[in-house]
Design a protein around this motif. Structure first.
Motif, PDB file in Angstrom:
ATOM      1  N   ARG A   1       0.601  -1.182  -0.160  1.00  0.00           N
ATOM      2  CA  ARG A   1      -0.037   0.124  -0.040  1.00  0.00           C
ATOM      3  C   ARG A   1       0.796   1.377  -0.170  1.00  0.00           C
ATOM      4  O   ARG A   1       1.218   1.783   1.009  1.00  0.00           O
ATOM      5  N   ARG A   2       1.160   1.814  -1.350  1.00  0.00           N
ATOM      6  CA  ARG A   2       1.969   2.919  -1.264  1.00  0.00           C
ATOM      7  C   ARG A   2       1.104   4.334  -1.250  1.00  0.00           C
ATOM      8  O   ARG A   2       0.197   4.322  -1.681  1.00  0.00           O
ATOM      9  N   LEU A   3       1.762   4.996  -0.057  1.00  0.00           N
ATOM     10  CA  LEU A   3       1.242   6.390  -0.038  1.00  0.00           C
ATOM     11  C   LEU A   3       2.216   7.521  -0.314  1.00  0.00           C
ATOM     12  O   LEU A   3       3.397   7.504  -0.120  1.00  0.00           O
ATOM     13  N   TYR A   4       1.487   8.470  -0.647  1.00  0.00           N
ATOM     14  CA  TYR A   4       2.356   9.753  -1.073  1.00  0.00           C
ATOM     15  C   TYR A   4       1.824  10.925  -0.434  1.00  0.00           C
ATOM     16  O   TYR A   4       0.366  10.993  -0.426  1.00  0.00           O
ATOM     17  N   GLN A   5       2.404  11.923  -0.038  1.00  0.00           N
ATOM     18  CA  GLN A   5       1.788  13.125   0.489  1.00  0.00           C
ATOM     19  C   GLN A   5       2.606  14.383  -0.098  1.00  0.00           C
ATOM     20  O   GLN A   5       3.743  14.290  -0.311  1.00  0.00           O
ATOM     21  N   HIS A   6       1.576  15.281  -0.327  1.00  0.00           N
ATOM     22  CA  HIS A   6       2.105  16.668  -0.870  1.00  0.00           C
ATOM     23  C   HIS A   6       2.619  17.482   0.404  1.00  0.00           C
ATOM     24  O   HIS A   6       2.276  17.007   1.367  1.00  0.00           O
ATOM     25  N   ALA A   7       3.529  18.362   0.085  1.00  0.00           N
ATOM     26  CA  ALA A   7       4.049  19.367   1.053  1.00  0.00           C
ATOM     27  C   ALA A   7       3.012  19.719   1.948  1.00  0.00           C
ATOM     28  O   ALA A   7       3.230  19.799   3.244  1.00  0.00           O
ATOM     29  N   GLY A   8       1.799  20.289   1.501  1.00  0.00           N
ATOM     30  CA  GLY A   8       0.926  20.809   2.349  1.00  0.00           C
ATOM     31  C   GLY A   8       0.035  19.787   3.075  1.00  0.00           C
ATOM     32  O   GLY A   8      -0.463  20.388   4.148  1.00  0.00           O
ATOM     33  N   ASP A   9       0.249  18.650   2.956  1.00  0.00           N
ATOM     34  CA  ASP A   9      -0.377  17.372   3.711  1.00  0.00           C
ATOM     35  C   ASP A   9       0.376  16.961   4.908  1.00  0.00           C
ATOM     36  O   ASP A   9       0.077  16.191   5.767  1.00  0.00           O
ATOM     37  N   ILE A  10       1.775  17.397   4.864  1.00  0.00           N
ATOM     38  CA  ILE A  10       2.562  16.723   5.949  1.00  0.00           C
ATOM     39  C   ILE A  10       2.236  17.380   7.327  1.00  0.00           C
ATOM     40  O   ILE A  10       2.282  18.576   7.655  1.00  0.00           O
ATOM     41  N   ARG A  11       1.890  16.564   8.303  1.00  0.00           N
ATOM     42  CA  ARG A  11       1.681  17.162   9.621  1.00  0.00           C
ATOM     43  C   ARG A  11       2.511  16.668  10.672  1.00  0.00           C
ATOM     44  O   ARG A  11       3.352  15.721  10.409  1.00  0.00           O
ATOM     45  N   LEU A  12       2.511  17.234  11.755  1.00  0.00           N
ATOM     46  CA  LEU A  12       3.147  16.979  12.788  1.00  0.00           C
ATOM     47  C   LEU A  12       3.104  15.481  13.360  1.00  0.00           C
ATOM     48  O   LEU A  12       1.818  15.202  13.348  1.00  0.00           O
ATOM     49  N   VAL A  13       3.882  14.908  14.169  1.00  0.00           N
ATOM     50  CA  VAL A  13       3.777  13.488  14.468  1.00  0.00           C
ATOM     51  C   VAL A  13       3.694  13.590  16.019  1.00  0.00           C
ATOM     52  O   VAL A  13       4.746  14.061  16.583  1.00  0.00           O
ATOM     53  N   ARG A  14       3.016  12.951  16.499  1.00  0.00           N
ATOM     54  CA  ARG A  14       2.658  12.887  18.115  1.00  0.00           C
ATOM     55  C   ARG A  14       2.962  14.244  18.567  1.00  0.00           C
ATOM     56  O   ARG A  14       3.686  14.452  19.458  1.00  0.00           O
ATOM     57  N   ARG A  15       2.123  15.161  17.994  1.00  0.00           N
ATOM     58  CA  ARG A  15       2.069  16.550  18.368  1.00  0.00           C
ATOM     59  C   ARG A  15       3.439  17.379  18.527  1.00  0.00           C
ATOM     60  O   ARG A  15       3.728  18.327  19.538  1.00  0.00           O
ATOM     61  N   GLY A  16       4.430  16.972  17.458  1.00  0.00           N
ATOM     62  CA  GLY A  16       5.482  17.544  17.631  1.00  0.00           C
ATOM     63  C   GLY A  16       6.946  16.870  18.267  1.00  0.00           C
ATOM     64  O   GLY A  16       7.854  17.330  17.997  1.00  0.00           O
ATOM     65  N   TYR A  17       6.458  15.961  19.022  1.00  0.00           N
ATOM     66  CA  TYR A  17       7.397  15.011  19.690  1.00  0.00           C
ATOM     67  C   TYR A  17       7.821  13.855  18.956  1.00  0.00           C
ATOM     68  O   TYR A  17       8.775  13.344  19.227  1.00  0.00           O
ATOM     69  N   GLY A  18       7.506  13.730  17.782  1.00  0.00           N
ATOM     70  CA  GLY A  18       8.025  12.602  16.816  1.00  0.00           C
ATOM     71  C   GLY A  18       8.475  12.893  15.543  1.00  0.00           C
ATOM     72  O   GLY A  18       8.349  14.186  15.343  1.00  0.00           O
ATOM     73  N   LYS A  19       8.992  12.321  14.709  1.00  0.00           N
ATOM     74  CA  LYS A  19       9.469  12.432  13.386  1.00  0.00           C
ATOM     75  C   LYS A  19       8.759  11.493  12.394  1.00  0.00           C
ATOM     76  O   LYS A  19       8.748  10.567  12.577  1.00  0.00           O
ATOM     77  N   LEU A  20       8.745  12.396  11.428  1.00  0.00           N
ATOM     78  CA  LEU A  20       8.484  11.729   9.916  1.00  0.00           C
ATOM     79  C   LEU A  20       9.298  11.714   9.032  1.00  0.00           C
ATOM     80  O   LEU A  20       9.896  12.818   8.764  1.00  0.00           O
ATOM     81  N   PHE A  21       9.575  10.773   8.259  1.00  0.00           N
ATOM     82  CA  PHE A  21      10.613  10.809   7.366  1.00  0.00           C
ATOM     83  C   PHE A  21      10.019  10.310   5.970  1.00  0.00           C
ATOM     84  O   PHE A  21       9.326   9.491   5.860  1.00  0.00           O
ATOM     85  N   LEU A  22      10.481  10.823   5.088  1.00  0.00           N
ATOM     86  CA  LEU A  22       9.973  11.024   3.746  1.00  0.00           C
ATOM     87  C   LEU A  22      11.127  10.861   2.776  1.00  0.00           C
ATOM     88  O   LEU A  22      12.331  11.319   2.908  1.00  0.00           O
ATOM     89  N   THR A  23      10.628   9.903   1.552  1.00  0.00           N
ATOM     90  CA  THR A  23      11.691  10.036   0.479  1.00  0.00           C
ATOM     91  C   THR A  23      11.093  11.061  -0.619  1.00  0.00           C
ATOM     92  O   THR A  23       9.875  10.902  -0.887  1.00  0.00           O
ATOM     93  N   THR A  24      11.858  12.053  -0.827  1.00  0.00           N
ATOM     94  CA  THR A  24      11.535  12.772  -1.946  1.00  0.00           C
ATOM     95  C   THR A  24      12.238  12.815  -3.025  1.00  0.00           C
ATOM     96  O   THR A  24      13.434  12.244  -2.998  1.00  0.00           O
ATOM     97  N   SER A  25      12.350  13.934  -4.058  1.00  0.00           N
ATOM     98  CA  SER A  25      13.034  13.986  -5.058  1.00  0.00           C
ATOM     99  C   SER A  25      14.783  14.480  -4.600  1.00  0.00           C
ATOM    100  O   SER A  25      15.533  14.427  -5.320  1.00  0.00           O
ATOM    101  N   LYS A  26      14.700  14.984  -3.325  1.00  0.00           N
ATOM    102  CA  LYS A  26      16.268  15.542  -2.800  1.00  0.00           C
ATOM    103  C   LYS A  26      16.414  14.552  -1.833  1.00  0.00           C
ATOM    104  O   LYS A  26      17.721  14.902  -1.301  1.00  0.00           O
ATOM    105  N   GLY A  27      15.945  13.284  -1.981  1.00  0.00           N
ATOM    106  CA  GLY A  27      16.465  12.389  -1.094  1.00  0.00           C
ATOM    107  C   GLY A  27      15.754  12.020   0.271  1.00  0.00           C
ATOM    108  O   GLY A  27      14.315  12.469   0.318  1.00  0.00           O
ATOM    109  N   VAL A  28      16.296  11.410   1.136  1.00  0.00           N
ATOM    110  CA  VAL A  28      15.347  11.295   2.463  1.00  0.00           C
ATOM    111  C   VAL A  28      15.331  12.397   3.305  1.00  0.00           C
ATOM    112  O   VAL A  28      16.606  12.935   3.685  1.00  0.00           O
TER     113      VAL A  28
END
Length: 124
Positions: free
Chosen positions: A81-108
């Protein structure tokens, strides 16, 4: 098993077992994910050992007061199940205490860096 799932499982199990370091098979994508985890503070050190096709990745986990910083990890986008997010759809993880990592055209990138650069991608 795909490389990212193997990486997440290995790091999670090592943190639960209170191991100081893990060794993984080398892949350039895995190396870039580990380097971003180091930059975010979850790993103390990342090193490439060996030469040629016998290279391995050596990652030292970061601990704070005896507790691992790498605790709860979830894989969002999976091979089934591949999911993709636009830049405007990227939200905070755990109310700012966590991190989200994305693969983008500029790398991870972290979610915060991807938002600033206005880049979308596949969340790991």
């Amino acid at each position: 098993m795909d490389p990212i799932s193997q990486l997440v499982t290995t790091l999670k199990n090592a943190a639960r077992a209170r191991r100081s370091a893990v060794q993984l098979p080398y892949a350039s994508f895995t190396e870039s994910v580990l380097r971003e985890l180091k930059h975010a503070g979850y790993l103390a050190e990342v090193a490439v050992r060996g030469e040629g096709h016998r290279r391995t990745l050596h990652a030292t986990l970061a601990y704070e007061k005896g507790a691992p910083l790498f605790t709860e990890v979830r894989r969002i986008s999976k091979p089934s199940r591949r999911l993709y997010q636009h830049a405007g759809d990227i939200r905070l993880v755990r109310r700012g205490y966590g991190k989200l990592f994305l693969t983008t055209s500029k790398g991870v990138l972290t979610g915060e860096a991807a938002r600033k650069a206005k880049l979308g991608g596949e969340p790991l």
